[in-house]
Design an enzyme around this catalytic site. Sequence first.
Site, PDB file in Angstrom:
ATOM      1  N   CYS A   1      -0.535   4.141   2.055  1.00 18.17           N
ATOM      2  CA  CYS A   1      -0.343   4.026   3.503  1.00 18.17           C
ATOM      3  C   CYS A   1       1.099   4.322   3.899  1.00 18.17           C
ATOM      4  CB  CYS A   1      -0.678   2.608   3.986  1.00 18.17           C
ATOM      5  SG  CYS A   1      -2.131   1.894   3.247  1.00 18.17           S
ATOM      6  N   ASP A   2       2.059   3.821   3.131  1.00 20.04           N
ATOM      7  CA  ASP A   2       3.449   3.806   3.598  1.00 20.04           C
ATOM      8  C   ASP A   2       4.420   4.668   2.787  1.00 20.04           C
ATOM      9  OD1 ASP A   2       2.718   1.962   5.564  1.00 20.04           O
ATOM     10  OD2 ASP A   2       2.865   0.309   4.153  1.00 20.04           O
TER      11      ASP A   2
ATOM     12  N   CYS B   1       0.816  -1.206   0.000  1.00 20.49           N
ATOM     13  CA  CYS B   1       0.000   0.000   0.000  1.00 20.49           C
ATOM     14  C   CYS B   1       0.854   1.262   0.000  1.00 20.49           C
ATOM     15  CB  CYS B   1      -0.930  -0.016   1.215  1.00 20.49           C
ATOM     16  SG  CYS B   1      -1.944   1.464   1.321  1.00 20.49           S
TER      17      CYS B   1
END
Length: 306
Positions: free
Chosen positions: A134-135, A131
């Site tokens: 997300c990261d 992701c």
Amino acid sequence: MEQVIIIGTGCAGLTAAIYSARANLSPLVIEGNQPGGQLTTTTEVENFPGFPQGIDGPELIMRMHEQAERFGARFLYGSVEEFDHRDGINWIKVDGNWLQTRALIIASGASARWLGLPGEKELIGHGLTSCATCDGAFYKNVPVCVVGGGDSACEEALFLTRFASTVYLIHRRDTLRASKIMADRALAHPKITPLWNTTLASYLTDEEKKVRGVVLQDLVSGEQRELEVKCVFVAIGHDANSGPFAGKLDIDKKGYLLPKRGVEMNLPGVFAAGDVADQIYRQAITAAGQGCAAAISAERWLAEQS
Ligand code: NAP
């Protein structure tokens, strides 16, 4: 006894919730492991009709959630562990508790696939992720790589250009599977370096057991070489979340639910919608359409029973 339980809160589940709630069925919606589904891990959605300037995936989901709640949908956090169909009733076990429902709409989606390399599981969250949204922001001004050649891989790579110094796009063939617009955008970006006919042979880790690089395998020459990257983003597709239904519902060889007609499954009162039953289109809008169809079919089926 519930009238309708909906499993999943992605586009399919939430659309089913909106329709079932508006039909006064007060559906119970099970949120699952990844509330909001795959759209919560994307950035801008440019192809959902009605949003000419695009809309953030999480915001689109939040709006659908709000819309379902407005009409009386109820939400329950939890994971579905088992399914059974006894005496004409559908049963699901959620975090240890069995719930009964007359109609069941399965919109449990699909989950990211991994490469299956040694030590992979332990590295997830330590320089290995699926992701970028997300990261990605953790990897400023360092090289990273994305594995895959589809729309997801291109989207992740493009997103990562905001942070990383270089984004290597590692693909096992010499042409991308992604749609032309996404492929052209990715390949034209100065920070994206494609590595064709290449796969990962293994992950390299540092003393803290975090990713420090990868060993690349050239599939044409057979040669291996090391590449220094701080994070690997795997974007090689998804597997249908159909585990709890195995052996009870019709499932194809790849694990996707297999409706016998439209959205109707092989057991009475069970309907399937979205990525758990769709390996062809897999779009937010098709998932929403199938969620709508499942809710209408469930409503009609319930009416026929009474
Ligand atoms: P996908 O289209 O199935 O692509 C998966 C990619 O991963 C392929 O390039 C595949 O290689 C590669 N791959 C699969 N297994 C691999 C392995 N073990 N090792 C190395 N590479 C591997 O999946 P996706 O990109 O997640 O897209 C899924 C669906 O969502 C598609 O319908 C896509 O159009 C849609 N989507 C749309 C958007 C958008 O419109 N903005 C964004 C994201 C996703 P091969 O090409 O060799 O098979």
